[in-house]
Design an enzyme around this catalytic site. Structure first.
Site, PDB file in Angstrom:
ATOM      1  N   ALA A   1      -2.101  -9.879   2.535  1.00 59.63           N
ATOM      2  CA  ALA A   1      -1.370 -11.314   2.432  1.00 59.63           C
ATOM      3  C   ALA A   1      -0.414 -11.310   3.465  1.00 59.63           C
ATOM      4  O   ALA A   1       0.196 -12.160   3.779  1.00 59.63           O
ATOM      5  CB  ALA A   1      -1.100 -11.927   0.867  1.00 59.63           C
ATOM      6  N   ASP A   2       0.497 -10.242   3.406  1.00 61.23           N
ATOM      7  CA  ASP A   2       1.671 -10.010   4.017  1.00 61.23           C
ATOM      8  C   ASP A   2       1.481 -10.235   5.488  1.00 61.23           C
ATOM      9  O   ASP A   2       2.379 -10.256   6.390  1.00 61.23           O
ATOM     10  CB  ASP A   2       2.382  -8.698   3.819  1.00 61.23           C
ATOM     11  CG  ASP A   2       3.125  -8.765   2.553  1.00 61.23           C
ATOM     12  OD1 ASP A   2       3.109  -9.821   1.809  1.00 61.23           O
ATOM     13  OD2 ASP A   2       3.768  -7.665   2.096  1.00 61.23           O
ATOM     14  N   VAL A   3       0.199  -9.984   5.981  1.00 61.45           N
ATOM     15  CA  VAL A   3      -0.103 -10.251   7.423  1.00 61.45           C
ATOM     16  C   VAL A   3      -0.797 -11.529   7.625  1.00 61.45           C
ATOM     17  O   VAL A   3      -0.936 -11.851   8.819  1.00 61.45           O
ATOM     18  CB  VAL A   3      -0.916  -8.989   8.022  1.00 61.45           C
ATOM     19  CG1 VAL A   3      -0.051  -7.672   7.918  1.00 61.45           C
ATOM     20  CG2 VAL A   3      -2.169  -8.812   7.412  1.00 61.45           C
TER      21      VAL A   3
ATOM     22  N   GLN B   1       1.018 -17.164  -0.141  1.00 64.32           N
ATOM     23  CA  GLN B   1      -0.213 -16.274  -0.016  1.00 64.32           C
ATOM     24  C   GLN B   1      -1.482 -16.563  -0.246  1.00 64.32           C
ATOM     25  O   GLN B   1      -2.386 -16.475   0.217  1.00 64.32           O
ATOM     26  CB  GLN B   1       0.280 -14.903  -0.555  1.00 64.32           C
ATOM     27  CG  GLN B   1       1.750 -14.257  -0.212  1.00 64.32           C
ATOM     28  CD  GLN B   1       1.722 -12.768   0.014  1.00 64.32           C
ATOM     29  OE1 GLN B   1       1.058 -12.201  -1.050  1.00 64.32           O
ATOM     30  NE2 GLN B   1       2.568 -12.200   0.758  1.00 64.32           N
TER      31      GLN B   1
END
Lengths: 408, 405
Positions: free
Chosen positions: B174-176, B206
């Site tokens: 989710a961080d990308v 997210q």
């Protein structure tokens, strides 16, 4: 909102998401299909499990918020028609093999001579240049090459991909960013430009940790199932509970100690913390713990979690400040109280039936101009009359002649 | 003539840290926005404490993890809990177009920099908050680590082998994903501000962004009541579809066959073995039915080749395919990434010359122009005296008072 902008969307399943998001943002996105319908309409799942090009839920999901027309781009008359459309358009998105648009006489260079403000965004596996540009690749091939699969999966099985076609999402979402950047520049300078998105590069960017690890430490991590692979003692990230799984990671040091203390207090309320209460979590560095020792602690915690349901664990974790998350199945996701409270779901009609189905309504919330899914995906050629007739000014006779000759 | 930047003249006041926030403002910075990262010497961005470190020396200016998420930005240190620090933040907001933050929901308001406060300072400010679950709703207080976005959104349960537990993605996925939507929201907001003169508040999560990528599975539940689950490397609309073993230790090749033409291509590549013409493999539907057997037979064939040689054969036959690569392939060997300069060599003041990731969107007229990432507080003097107009005298005074710690 992008309500002033028209987008012609020539993509296949690799690029659908870009136009879909632009449509949610308010742009007039027209999905352009071949006269027999987009081949991606064959992709399931299907409404009521009936395979039918007008019933693909994959199509519905990624082509909602668009209108739809047909044109045969390989027919010179179709190409002329498309050029006329292009002159009325702000943005073209396409995902053909590099060089195909040029072969049709529809390259960015050709179209932008007539319409210098035009922006064209191409979404392809490897981009428009480089030794791999002509390679054939689909999601799994791109993901394999990106390095992400080599770090995902169980050690005793082949590398594994993430569920569904993630690199198509990554490519499509990057294409939205590139297109909006180009629009921003156009707003200031008046000039359009060409945007080249490589799904492979997007996937390599998603692998945001490992290239640096290799460059600086010359080490590679191996896929290690559900264990966090980046420290010596690999901590469990997936924990079974009574009715499913939660995700959580045992950590020491300043950041972990507060959470570990909270967990041990909780476990001790039923006298289950055992040897865990003797550990100085503040002073603990996981790099100095053996895999066996870590495993013995995890065994105690696993037994504890197994007594609870996901709901129970979620409530207690939030209350006690432990960063833990449910591992939701799709049915959990659609019933999630948080998403419901934020009106995340929208229902849209299913064409040819009296039924409706739920859709994710928006990718983010804005206090002024929140995007929102605005209409169901188009049927094959549903807006031909509207676009070619009303908007481009073709007569009914011309339109039916184009239809008869298979141009649209 | 110098290259043009798409975000020329845009200033971002960036409170975000660790993953999803900084990865969003990296896009803005690489495309020409002036992104000012607000840090503190006592609490630098946790990303600065993440391995790998140059020469394995743990130091906030030596983290390559941080470098890869914070290119092209400026860094200042500031005690935002001190009243004089608060005044400086207000000055910063005044010269900013965008304020970005990724604290647990509620924290930024407690610090005195909620949207309502910022609006008073600059009425058309655009503010974005990036969180896992959102700023509103019954679970707004949720805090989680890396995989929470993938697990809450349903992604996690879709990855893995059907006969085993689901499998953790190799990255905090989710961080990308979320940053792409945060950037979209910010660019959309800039467009709106240009047209209306109004700023806005943006709430990206997210969970909500990640669901966009698996929307068909959601519709499948609403329409049919199906709960999609993990199916290994298979695909509902292709067969074969997976990774297959090659010569060597842990070497694999991905290949996928979506239609008749590609199946014929694969048969040609295999030199038309007798089994390939059996009726049980004749159509996509029949190959799906006999997929176990199909995979076994293909694996026997692939195992006789080195993976690169196999990809050459498959590509000649126009079968979608690619080798399973690792980070060393990407950094040391991949000719495609090299030719397109997906990583550009730049010199960082402490780390020295190293790779910097370039955004995977190539704009013909306003390409990304990646610069190196900042050391902690590297741009204090520039930002405080040049941008904010603090006099040299006052600067020294504030410095001595510890406001810039």
């Amino acid at each position: 909102m992008l309500t002033d902008f028209r987008v012609l969307d020539l993509t296949d399943e690799k690029g659908f998401l870009c136009g879909k998001i632009m449509g949610d943002l308010g742009a007039d996105v027209i999905k352009v299909e071949q006269p027999t319908g987009d081949p991606a309409r064959r992709i399931g799942p299907f409404f009521h499990d009936t395979a039918d090009p007008e019933k693909s839920l994959h199509w519905y999901a990624f082509n909602s918020s668009k209108r739809g027309i047909t044109v045969n781009l390989e027919d010179p008359e179709g190409q002329d028609l498309f050029k006329r459309l292009s002159d009325t358009t702000d943005i073209i998105i396409e995902s053909f093999h590099p060089g195909y648009m040029e072969k049709l006489g529809l390259s960015y260079a050709a179209l932008s001579t007539h319409n210098p403000k035009l922006i064209m965004t191409s979404i392809t596996p490897f981009g428009q240049t480089g030794p791999y540009k002509d390679r054939k690749a689909s999601d799994i091939a791109i993901l394999a090459m990106s390095g992400l699969m080599s770090i995902t999966g169980d050690p005793d099985r082949p590398p594994i991909r993430m569920g569904l076609d993630q690199t198509y999402g990554l490519g499509g979402a990057h294409a939205v960013v590139g297109t909006l950047l180009a629009l921003r520049h156009r707003h200031i300078s008046g000039e359009g430009q060409y945007v080249d998105v490589s799904m492979y590069e997007a996937a390599v960017r998603a692998n945001y940790w490992e290239p640096a690890r290799w460059e600086f430490l010359k080490t590679l991590i191996k896929r290690s199932g559900n264990r966090f692979p980046r420290v010596a003692a690999k901590g469990l990230q997936l924990w079974r509970c009574k009715d499913g799984y939660v995700t959580w990671l045992l950590t020491g040091g300043v950041t972990g100690a507060k959470m570990m203390d909270a967990l041990i207090t909780w476990m001790n309320e039923s006298g289950q913390a055992g040897i865990l209460q003797e550990i100085d979590w503040n002073a603990l560095h996981l790099s100095e713990v053996s895999q066996e020792e870590l495993g013995s602690w995890e065994g105690i915690i696993e037994k504890f979690f197994l007594q609870f349901t996901m709901d129970q664990l979620e409530v207690e974790a939030v209350k006690r400040g432990i960063p833990m998350a449910r591992v939701n199945r799709i049915d959990h996701v659609v019933k999630d109280a948080q998403l419901e409270a934020r009106t995340y779901w929208e229902t849209l009609p299913v064409p040819g039936t009296k039924e409706t189905i739920g859709y994710p309504a928006f990718p983010f919330i804005s206090s002024e101009n929140s995007p929102r899914v605005k209409n169901r995906a188009p049927l094959i050629g549903e807006h031909n009359e509207e676009v070619y007739g009303k908007e481009l000014g073709l007569s009914k006779k011309e339109i039916s002649s184009l239809k008869e000759r298979g141009v649209i | 003539m110098p290259q043009k930047n798409a975000l020329e003249g845009i200033t971002v006041c960036d409170f975000s840290w660790v993953g999803a926030g900084p990865l969003a403002t990296k896009y803005l910075a690489d495309f020409g926005a002036q992104v000012i990262k607000i840090e503190s010497t006592k609490h630098p961005d946790i990303g600065r404490l993440s391995a790998p470190f140059k020469d394995n020396i743990i130091h906030p200016d030596r983290s390559a993890f941080f470098l890869h998420s914070n290119t092209s930005k400026l860094s200042i240190t500031l005690n935002i809990r001190h009243p004089k620090g608060v005044e400086i933040v207000k000055k910063l907001v005044k010269i900013s177009d965008i304020v970005m933050e990724s604290f647990t929901p509620g924290v930024i308001a407690k610090l005195g920099f909620g949207y309502d406060e910022l609006k008073k300072i600059k009425p058309d400010i655009i503010m974005a908050s990036s969180s896992i679950y959102g700023q509103t709703g019954p679970k707004a207080q949720f805090s989680g680590f890396g995989n929470a976005g993938a697990s809450l959104s349903g992604h996690y349960m879709l990855a893995g082998w059907p006969d085993r537990d689901p499998v953790t993605p190799g990255i905090a996925y989710a961080d990308v994903v979320q940053p792409l939507f945060t950037v979209t929201a910010l660019l959309n907001a800039l467009d709106y501000r240009d047209k209306t003169g109004k700023g806005q508040y943006i709430d990206t999560t997210q969970v909500e962004t990640m669901i966009q990528f698996i929307a068909p599975a959601v519709l499948d539940y609403f329409a049919n009541g199906h709960v999609q689950t993990r199916i290994g490397n298979r695909s509902s609309y292709a067969a074969p579809h997976g990774v297959f073993p090659c010569k060597g230790e842990d070497r694999w090749c991905a290949l996928a066959v979506f239609d008749e033409e590609e199946w014929q291509g694969l048969c040609r590549a295999m030199k038309n073995p007798a089994w390939a013409s059996e009726s049980r493999f004749a159509t996509l539907a029949s190959r799906k039915e006999n997929e176990d057997e199909l995979e076994k037979l293909i694996a026997q064939w692939t195992a006789t080749y080195e993976h690169d040689a196999l990809v050459t054969i498959l590509q000649d036959a126009e079968v979608p395919s690619g080798p399973v690569q690792d980070a060393s392939d990407l950094v040391d060997r991949d000719p495609q990434l090299r030719e397109r300069q997906s990583f550009v060599k730049l010199t960082h003041p402490v780390i020295g010359e190293c790779n910097h990731p370039v955004p995977p969107v190539r704009l013909s007229k306003t390409p990304a122009q990646v610069k190196t990432s900042p050391c902690v507080g590297e741009h204090n003097a520039y930002v405080y005296t040049q941008l904010l107009g603090i006099s040299d005298e006052e600067y020294v005074e504030l410095l001595n008072e510890g406001i810039f710690e």
